[in-house]
Design a protein around this motif. Structure first.
Motif, short mmCIF file in Angstrom:
data_model
loop_
_atom_site.label_atom_id
_atom_site.label_comp_id
_atom_site.label_asym_id
_atom_site.label_seq_id
_atom_site.Cartn_x
_atom_site.Cartn_y
_atom_site.Cartn_z
N SER A 125 33.69 41.74 27.61
CA SER A 125 34.28 41.29 26.56
C SER A 125 35.48 40.57 26.60
CB SER A 125 34.60 42.56 25.70
OG SER A 125 35.63 43.09 26.42
N TYR A 126 36.00 39.97 25.46
CA TYR A 126 37.05 39.16 25.26
C TYR A 126 38.35 39.96 25.89
CZ TYR A 126 41.17 36.46 23.41
OH TYR A 126 42.24 35.74 23.10
N GLN A 127 38.30 41.31 25.20
CA GLN A 127 39.49 42.27 25.56
C GLN A 127 39.49 42.52 26.96
OE1 GLN A 127 41.59 43.12 23.30
NE2 GLN A 127 42.60 44.29 24.86
N ASP A 128 38.31 42.45 27.97
CA ASP A 128 38.56 42.54 29.30
C ASP A 128 39.18 41.45 30.09
OD1 ASP A 128 36.83 44.78 29.21
OD2 ASP A 128 35.30 44.25 29.80
N LEU A 129 38.98 40.26 29.46
CA LEU A 129 39.88 39.08 29.87
C LEU A 129 41.16 39.30 29.77
CD1 LEU A 129 37.79 35.86 29.06
CD2 LEU A 129 37.80 36.93 31.09
N VAL A 130 41.77 39.63 28.46
CA VAL A 130 43.14 39.86 27.95
C VAL A 130 43.94 40.85 29.19
CG1 VAL A 130 44.73 40.19 26.44
CG2 VAL A 130 42.58 38.98 25.77
N GLU A 131 42.97 41.95 29.18
CA GLU A 131 43.65 43.01 30.14
C GLU A 131 43.82 42.69 31.47
OE1 GLU A 131 41.96 46.89 29.62
OE2 GLU A 131 41.84 46.66 27.27
N CYS A 132 42.66 42.12 32.00
CA CYS A 132 42.73 41.54 33.51
C CYS A 132 43.80 40.53 33.74
CB CYS A 132 41.27 41.06 33.76
SG CYS A 132 39.96 42.06 33.92
N PHE A 133 43.77 39.53 32.94
CA PHE A 133 44.90 38.53 33.08
C PHE A 133 46.19 39.07 32.91
CE2 PHE A 133 41.50 35.34 32.57
CZ PHE A 133 41.63 34.80 33.90
N THR A 134 46.64 40.10 31.94
CA THR A 134 47.77 40.72 31.74
C THR A 134 48.41 41.40 32.98
OG1 THR A 134 47.26 41.03 29.38
CG2 THR A 134 49.11 42.43 30.13
N LEU A 135 47.35 42.25 33.41
CA LEU A 135 47.65 42.64 34.83
C LEU A 135 48.14 41.85 36.05
CD1 LEU A 135 44.72 45.41 34.97
CD2 LEU A 135 47.15 45.98 34.74
N ILE A 136 47.41 40.70 36.08
CA ILE A 136 47.90 39.66 37.02
C ILE A 136 49.00 39.19 36.84
CG2 ILE A 136 46.89 37.53 38.06
CD1 ILE A 136 44.00 38.32 37.29
N ILE A 137 49.22 38.76 35.71
CA ILE A 137 50.67 37.98 35.31
C ILE A 137 51.66 38.81 35.46
CG2 ILE A 137 51.94 37.03 33.49
CD1 ILE A 137 49.28 35.76 32.39
N LYS A 138 51.43 40.16 35.19
CA LYS A 138 52.71 41.16 35.42
C LYS A 138 52.97 41.33 36.93
CE LYS A 138 52.52 43.68 30.99
NZ LYS A 138 52.26 45.34 30.59
N SER A 139 52.06 41.36 37.71
CA SER A 139 52.04 41.61 39.27
C SER A 139 52.85 40.53 39.43
CB SER A 139 50.58 41.69 39.69
OG SER A 139 50.15 42.94 39.44
N LEU A 140 52.52 39.13 39.18
CA LEU A 140 53.09 37.95 39.66
C LEU A 140 54.55 37.98 39.26
CD1 LEU A 140 50.32 35.43 38.91
CD2 LEU A 140 51.01 36.01 41.18
N GLU A 141 54.83 38.28 37.87
CA GLU A 141 56.27 38.31 37.69
C GLU A 141 57.13 39.11 38.41
OE1 GLU A 141 55.47 37.01 32.98
OE2 GLU A 141 55.43 39.07 33.46
N HIS A 142 56.63 40.44 38.62
CA HIS A 142 57.28 41.37 39.22
C HIS A 142 57.32 41.05 40.87
CE1 HIS A 142 56.48 44.30 35.87
NE2 HIS A 142 57.40 43.42 35.58
N GLY A 143 56.79 39.92 41.26
CA GLY A 143 56.76 39.84 42.70
C GLY A 143 55.87 40.85 43.60
N GLU A 144 55.23 41.76 42.96
CA GLU A 144 54.36 42.61 43.59
C GLU A 144 53.32 41.99 44.41
OE1 GLU A 144 54.56 45.87 40.11
OE2 GLU A 144 52.92 44.78 40.43
N ILE A 145 52.90 40.63 44.08
CA ILE A 145 51.97 40.09 44.90
C ILE A 145 52.42 38.63 45.20
CG2 ILE A 145 49.78 41.51 44.26
CD1 ILE A 145 49.03 39.29 42.41
#
Length: 596
Positions: free
Chosen positions: A364-384
Motif C-alpha cells: 500500500s501507499y501507507q507502507d511506502l510512507v512508513e518505510c521511508f519515514t523510518l529510513i529518513i529518521k535513521s539518517l537524520e539521527h546518524g544511526e546509519i
C-alpha cells in the motif's frame, strides 16, 4: 456492348489514377470505392506486400477486394510480418480480414485495366495516358483451379507501355498426401513449354520454426513469440529438398516478454513492479500487486536498518557482499540455465537492497510512507551511514550523501513523492543489472549503452528505455539458452537490437533479423518439416523474364481465405493422417501479351 465496356475501362482508369495521384502525395489510409462492389487499396513503394512470395515487384501496387468489409490489415506496417513470409497458425473467420471478389469479377477488372493501359485504345480518349502501378485482385477460389489472386503488370520501354504481364495464383489443400505434390521436372517442362524457353534456372526457399511459444493454460491470448530461419539457395534438386549448407540464411526473431517459461521471467516480474510505480506516478492511482513474502515491508526495512546499526562502520565489505548476494537471490531468482550469462551482482548498495526488499513486500501507499519515514529518521539521527554507488541521481541517494555531512534537506513524504523515491531506486538498480550483463558478456560498451541509462530524460522515458533493455535481454537469453549461440553471433545481433531501439520506441512485435551460417542452426531443422517450402523457376531477362512459383505452406498462403474457401480446398485432405504436415499447395504462373 463494346461502348459499355470502354466506358467501364475509362471509369476504372480515372479511379486508379485518382488513387495513384493521392498516393504520391501521401498513401491514403482509407480504401477508395470503385462501383458498388469493389474497393481499392494502394500499397506504397517499400511497404510490405501480401504478394511477396509470388511476385518480385517492389513498386506501388493496387489491390482490389470486395467493398464493405475489413480493410487491409497491419501487413503494411513494418512491425508486422506479412502472411506470405510469416504464416501463423490460425483459423480464418468471416469479417476477420479482407474479403475476396469472385473470380469472374476479378477477370473482368483485369480485362478493364488492360484495356485502359493499352496505348492502341485511342478511342478511349485518355488525354495524358499514365503508366499505372500493377493491379492485383483478391479472388475467392470459387473456380475449378481455386484462383486466389489475379494480377496485371504493365511492361514498359521507357515511359511507353509495350505489353502486359498477367499473373494467376491458385491454391489447393491442405493435404498431407504427397502424391498431390508436383514433380520438379514436370514443373520445369511445363514452364519451358508455356514460355518457349530452352533454359531455366531454379531457386529454392524454405522457412523453419526454431522456437515457437504456444498458448499456456492460464493465459487468454496466444503469444506471438517465435524464432524462425529463412533459407534461399540456387539450383533446386527436388521438391521439399533440405536446404544445403551453402544456402543464404537469415534468422528472424520476434519475442514478447512475460512468458513464464522464460529463464528471465523473474526479472520480468521485477520490471512489472517498476511499471506499476511508473503508472502510479503518472496517474496518481497505484494498483499494488499482492506481496510475494509474508513479512510486511515495514518489518523488512526495520531488519535492514537494524543490521546497519549493528555494524560499526556500516559498510564492511565481506558482510556487505554476502548480504547483497542473498538479497539478490531472494528478489530476482535467476534461472540456473543463464547464471553464466546473467550472473548475480554482488555489489548491491543500500538503496538497491532496499528495492529488493520493498518490491516484494509493499502492499500500500501507507507502507511506502512508513518505510521511508523510518529510513529518513535513521539518517537524520546518524544511526546509519549506508554505502551507495557513485553517480546515483535518486532522491534517496542524495539524502544519504547529505547525511554524510550531517545536513539533510527536509522531505515531505506526501503526494507522489514516496512512489517517485521507490521508482528512482528501482530504476537505478535495474539499469545496473542490465548494463552489467551486456558489458560482462562483451556485447556492448558503457558508452554505447548510455542512451538507455541516461538520467537527463524524464522518469517515464527512463522506464520506457528500461523496457527496451529487458526486451533485448529476452532475445539474448533465448538465443543463448535455446539456440546455443556463441559470441560471434550474439554480438552482431545485440548491436542490431541496440541500434534499432536507439531510433525506435518499444515494439515487441518487431522482427529482428540476423544473417547467419546455416551450419549454426541446421541441427534444429534438418529433420523437421518446413513451414514454407518454395521453388521458383525462371527464364528470360529484364522485361522478358517470366517465373513459375510452386509453394507448400502449413497455413493458408493468403489472408483472404475464409472458412468457405477452406471447405472448397480441403477435398484433397487425407483423413486421419496426423503424422505428416498438412500443406497448402500454391502455384503462381504468368504470361505476357505484347501490344503491336
Amino acid at each position: 456492348m463494346g461502348s459499355h465496356r470502354h466506358q467501364a475501362a475509362l471509369r476504372l482508369y480515372d479511379c486508379l489514377l485518382q488513387v495513384y495521384n493521392e498516393g504520391n502525395k501521401g498513401i491514403p489510409k482509407d480504401p477508395f470505392p470503385f462501383e458498388a462492389d469493389v474497393q481499392v487499396h494502394l500499397i506504397g513503394e517499400g511497404c510490405r506486400s501480401p504478394l511477396e512470395s509470388f511476385w518480385n515487384g517492389n513498386s506501388m501496387i493496387f489491390i482490389m477486394q470486395k467493398a464493405g468489409h475489413a480493410e487491409l490489415t497491419d501487413q503494411m506496417e513494418e512491425s508486422q510480418i506479412d502472411d506470405a513470409t510469416y504464416i501463423s497458425e490460425f483459423t480464418p473467420q468471416r469479417g476477420s480480414g479482407p474479403v475476396a471478389l469472385s473470380v469472374t469479377r476479378g477477370k473482368q477488372l483485369i480485362s478493364l485495366y488492360t484495356l485502359a493501359q493499352n496505348p492502341n485504345m485511342t478511342h478511349l480518349k485518355i488525354s495524358k495516358p499514365v503508366v499505372l502501378p500493377p493491379l492485383w485482385v483478391r479472388c475467392d477460389s470459387s473456380d475449378p483451379e481455386h484462383t486466389c489472386w489475379l494480377g496485371a503488370e504493365p511492361l514498359k520501354n521507357g515511359n511507353k507501355i509495350t505489353g502486359i504481364s498477367f499473373h494467376i495464383v491458385t491454391c489447393n489443400g491442405p493435404t498431407a498426401d504427397k502424391t498431390c505434390f508436383a514433380n520438379l521436372e514436370d514443373l520445369k517442362k511445363a514452364h519451358k513449354f508455356r514460355h518457349r524457353s530452352s533454359i531455366v534456372a531454379t531457386k529454392g526457399f524454405a522457412q523453419y520454426e526454431l522456437i515457437r511459444s504456444t498458448t499456456l493454460e492460464d493465459t487468454v491470448a496466444e503469444s506471438e513469440s517465435n524464432i524462425y530461419v529463412d533459407l534461399t539457395w540456387n539450383i533446386v534438386d527436388k521438391i521439399l529438398q533440405t536446404p544445403p549448407l551453402t544456402a543464404v540464411a537469415t534468422l528472424n526473431i520476434r519475442l514478447e516478454s512475460g512468458d513464464p517459461r522464460s529463464p528471465v521471467f523473474q526479472l520480468h516480474k521485477e520490471l512489472l513492479f517498476l511499471l506499476v510505480l511508473a503508472e502510479g506516478l503518472k496517474t496518481g492511482v497505484t494498483d499494488w500487486p499482492e506481496p510475494l513474502v509474508a513479512e510486511s515491508a515495514v518489518e523488512l526495512v526495520k531488519e535492514l536498518l537494524n543490521d546497519l546499526k549493528n555494524k560499526l562502520d556500516g559498510f564492511n565489505t565481506s558482510v556487505h557482499k554476502n548480504d547483497a548476494e542473498k538479497v539478490q537471490c531472494d528478489s530476482a531468482a535467476v534461472d540456473s540455465s543463464i547464471k553464466s550469462l546473467f550472473s548475480e551482482r554482488g555489489d548491491l548498495d543500500f538503496a538497491e537492497q532496499l528495492w529488493c526488499k520493498m518490491r516484494r513486500s509493499v502492499a500500500s501507499y501507507q507502507d511506502l510512507v512508513e518505510c521511508f519515514t523510518l529510513i529518513i529518521k535513521s539518517l537524520e539521527h546518524g544511526e546509519i551511514q549506508p554505502w551507495i554507488h557513485q553517480g546515483s541521481s535518486s532522491l534517496l541517494s542524495k539524502l544519504i550523501q547529505q547525511s554524510y555531512r550531517g545536513a539533510m534537506e527536509a522531505i515531505s513524504l506526501s503526494g507522489v513523492t514516496p512512489i517517485q523515491m521507490l521508482l528512482e531506486i528501482g530504476l537505478d538498480k535495474m539499469k545496473k543489472d542490465y548494463v552489467s550483463c551486456f558489458i560482462g558478456q562483451e556485447l556492448a560498451t558503457l558508452t554505447y549503452l548510455d542512451y538507455f541509462i541516461s538520467t537527463s530524460v524524464e522518469l517515464q522515458e527512463q522506464v520506457h528505455r528500461i523496457q527496451k533493455l529487458h526486451h533485448m535481454l529476452e532475445i539474448l537469453v533465448s538465443c543463448t539458452v535455446f539456440l546455443h549461440f556463441k559470441h560471434e553471433n550474439l554480438f552482431p545481433l545485440m548491436q542490431s537490437c541496440i541500434k534499432y531501439y536507439k531510433e525506435n520506441p518499444l515494439n515487441e512485435k518487431h522482427v529482428f533479423q540476423l544473417p547467419i551460417r546455416p551450419a549454426v542452426v541446421n541441427k534444429f531443422y534438418q529433420n523437421d518439416h518446413a513451414q514454407i517450402w518454395r521453388v521458383e523457376i525462371n527464364s528470360g531477362h529484364g522485361q522478358k523474364e517470366v517465373k513459375t512459383v510452386w509453394q507448400l505452406s502449413t497455413s493458408p498462403p493468403v489472408e483472404h481465405m475464409t472458412s468457405n474457401n477452406l471447405e472448397l480446398l480441403c477435398d484433397t485432405t487425407v483423413n486421419g493422417n496426423t503424422e505428416e504436415s498438412m500443406y497448402f499447395i500454391t502455384m503462381a504462373k504468368c504470361s505476357q501479351v505484347h501490344f503491336a
